[in-house]
Design an enzyme around this catalytic site. Sequence first.
Site, PDB file in Angstrom:
ATOM      1  N   HIS A  53     -43.520  13.994 -61.257  1.00 14.64           N
ATOM      2  CA  HIS A  53     -44.159  12.732 -60.880  1.00 14.64           C
ATOM      3  C   HIS A  53     -43.537  12.217 -59.593  1.00 14.64           C
ATOM      4  O   HIS A  53     -42.540  12.759 -59.113  1.00 14.64           O
ATOM      5  CB  HIS A  53     -44.124  11.697 -62.010  1.00 14.64           C
ATOM      6  CG  HIS A  53     -42.765  11.155 -62.345  1.00 14.64           C
ATOM      7  ND1 HIS A  53     -41.749  11.934 -62.871  1.00 14.64           N
ATOM      8  CD2 HIS A  53     -42.252   9.891 -62.243  1.00 14.64           C
ATOM      9  CE1 HIS A  53     -40.689  11.167 -63.071  1.00 14.64           C
ATOM     10  NE2 HIS A  53     -40.953   9.929 -62.691  1.00 14.64           N
ATOM     11  N   HIS A  55     -41.893   9.566 -58.399  1.00 11.56           N
ATOM     12  CA  HIS A  55     -40.772   8.657 -58.171  1.00 11.56           C
ATOM     13  C   HIS A  55     -39.689   9.316 -57.305  1.00 11.56           C
ATOM     14  O   HIS A  55     -39.365  10.497 -57.493  1.00 11.56           O
ATOM     15  CB  HIS A  55     -40.197   8.187 -59.510  1.00 11.56           C
ATOM     16  CG  HIS A  55     -41.076   7.164 -60.181  1.00 11.56           C
ATOM     17  ND1 HIS A  55     -41.058   6.935 -61.533  1.00 11.56           N
ATOM     18  CD2 HIS A  55     -41.999   6.318 -59.665  1.00 11.56           C
ATOM     19  CE1 HIS A  55     -41.937   5.978 -61.830  1.00 11.56           C
ATOM     20  NE2 HIS A  55     -42.520   5.598 -60.715  1.00 11.56           N
ATOM     21  N   ASP A  57     -36.522   9.322 -57.195  1.00 14.17           N
ATOM     22  CA  ASP A  57     -35.360   9.958 -57.823  1.00 14.17           C
ATOM     23  C   ASP A  57     -35.717  11.301 -58.465  1.00 14.17           C
ATOM     24  O   ASP A  57     -34.844  11.973 -59.026  1.00 14.17           O
ATOM     25  CB  ASP A  57     -34.695   9.018 -58.842  1.00 14.17           C
ATOM     26  CG  ASP A  57     -35.607   8.651 -59.995  1.00 14.17           C
ATOM     27  OD1 ASP A  57     -36.801   8.367 -59.759  1.00 14.17           O
ATOM     28  OD2 ASP A  57     -35.129   8.641 -61.148  1.00 14.17           O
ATOM     29  N   HIS A  58     -36.976  11.702 -58.347  1.00 12.20           N
ATOM     30  CA  HIS A  58     -37.402  13.017 -58.841  1.00 12.20           C
ATOM     31  C   HIS A  58     -37.854  13.951 -57.722  1.00 12.20           C
ATOM     32  O   HIS A  58     -37.942  15.158 -57.937  1.00 12.20           O
ATOM     33  CB  HIS A  58     -38.523  12.859 -59.882  1.00 12.20           C
ATOM     34  CG  HIS A  58     -38.040  12.242 -61.153  1.00 12.20           C
ATOM     35  ND1 HIS A  58     -37.849  12.945 -62.316  1.00 12.20           N
ATOM     36  CD2 HIS A  58     -37.649  10.971 -61.418  1.00 12.20           C
ATOM     37  CE1 HIS A  58     -37.376  12.139 -63.257  1.00 12.20           C
ATOM     38  NE2 HIS A  58     -37.245  10.932 -62.738  1.00 12.20           N
ATOM     39  N   HIS A 111     -45.991   6.750 -68.048  1.00 11.04           N
ATOM     40  CA  HIS A 111     -44.908   6.319 -67.138  1.00 11.04           C
ATOM     41  C   HIS A 111     -45.486   6.130 -65.735  1.00 11.04           C
ATOM     42  O   HIS A 111     -45.282   5.094 -65.092  1.00 11.04           O
ATOM     43  CB  HIS A 111     -43.803   7.363 -67.162  1.00 11.04           C
ATOM     44  CG  HIS A 111     -42.660   7.104 -66.228  1.00 11.04           C
ATOM     45  ND1 HIS A 111     -41.791   6.046 -66.388  1.00 11.04           N
ATOM     46  CD2 HIS A 111     -42.244   7.753 -65.111  1.00 11.04           C
ATOM     47  CE1 HIS A 111     -40.889   6.064 -65.412  1.00 11.04           C
ATOM     48  NE2 HIS A 111     -41.152   7.086 -64.616  1.00 11.04           N
ATOM     49  N   ASP A 128     -39.965  11.877 -66.812  1.00  9.35           N
ATOM     50  CA  ASP A 128     -39.655  10.571 -67.403  1.00  9.35           C
ATOM     51  C   ASP A 128     -40.667  10.166 -68.475  1.00  9.35           C
ATOM     52  O   ASP A 128     -40.915   8.979 -68.691  1.00  9.35           O
ATOM     53  CB  ASP A 128     -39.632   9.488 -66.313  1.00  9.35           C
ATOM     54  CG  ASP A 128     -38.403   9.582 -65.426  1.00  9.35           C
ATOM     55  OD1 ASP A 128     -37.496  10.376 -65.723  1.00  9.35           O
ATOM     56  OD2 ASP A 128     -38.360   8.845 -64.421  1.00  9.35           O
ATOM     57  N   HIS A 166     -33.308  12.070 -67.335  1.00  7.24           N
ATOM     58  CA  HIS A 166     -32.175  11.139 -67.235  1.00  7.24           C
ATOM     59  C   HIS A 166     -31.220  11.271 -68.417  1.00  7.24           C
ATOM     60  O   HIS A 166     -31.633  11.615 -69.528  1.00  7.24           O
ATOM     61  CB  HIS A 166     -32.667   9.676 -67.190  1.00  7.24           C
ATOM     62  CG  HIS A 166     -33.346   9.304 -65.910  1.00  7.24           C
ATOM     63  ND1 HIS A 166     -32.666   8.831 -64.809  1.00  7.24           N
ATOM     64  CD2 HIS A 166     -34.653   9.348 -65.558  1.00  7.24           C
ATOM     65  CE1 HIS A 166     -33.533   8.573 -63.829  1.00  7.24           C
ATOM     66  NE2 HIS A 166     -34.748   8.877 -64.257  1.00  7.24           N
TER      67      HIS A 166
HETATM   68 ZN   LIG Z   1     -39.959   8.008 -63.062  1.00  4.73          ZN
END
Ligand SMILES: [Zn+2]
Length: 254
Positions: A53, A55, A57-58, A111, A128, A166
């Site tokens: 996805h 985001h 941080d990914h 999400h 996530d 995470h």
């Molecule tokens: Zn995420």
Amino acid sequence: MHVVPVPALADNYIWLLHDDSGNAIVIDPGEAAPVEAALSARKLALRAVLLTHHHPDHIGGAERLRDNDGVPVYAPDDDRIAVATHRVKDGETLTLQQPSAHFDIIAVPGHTLSHIVYVGEGVLLCGDTLFSLGCGRLFEGTPTQLLSSLQGLASLPGDTLVCCGHEYTAANGRFALTVEPDNAALKQRLDEVARLRAANRPSVPSTLSSELACNPFLRVDSKDVADWCSRHGASNDPVARFATLRSAKDAFRA
Ligand SMILES: [Zn+2]
């Protein structure tokens, strides 16, 4: 296939999968440096990047890995993931030659709306969407969507390794224990998590069967979870229970 969680950023895991011939792929590289260090330490060659996805941080490290290693970047069809070289979508199978691997693509809106997961080689790369003892926050989708997405994952084989994005397990577990204080499997899992984290080891991957036994977001139809949701105002309906659990977790401060 070897399955390695690579810690990154504050509490992310980048998943590194590799065969015995030195061929590796990574999933959701939020940054490049930990991937490069892990590849170098294991003498592996990166062959592909898979993204779940959009985001940051990914995906934050994907561009550098793509450009430096010349590897394809697979991602859902979402303009917010400009780094992609190949788009994959629900119902397709992604076949890789090196390492030899097949992954089914499953759309899991909730999400985010374009979130996908990769399932194959005994692992669920779930970003996530599903966490150990928890699930992702509803940033874009509805409770109906995320519950349906999770229920689809719940039907995978019980020994599937749950490779989530995470290290949230301990905090998730404190909330789960307020919902099901008498769940023996949950208490056993929390003991295991405490031991692992005290040794500075990842609490994941878990197995899907463990999540089915311990994760309240996969247990909205079990009696204790349903009773807890009812006491917290949910009507007698799985989506209402799920929405109540998600809202309570959002407000929970352990
Ligand atoms: Zn995420």
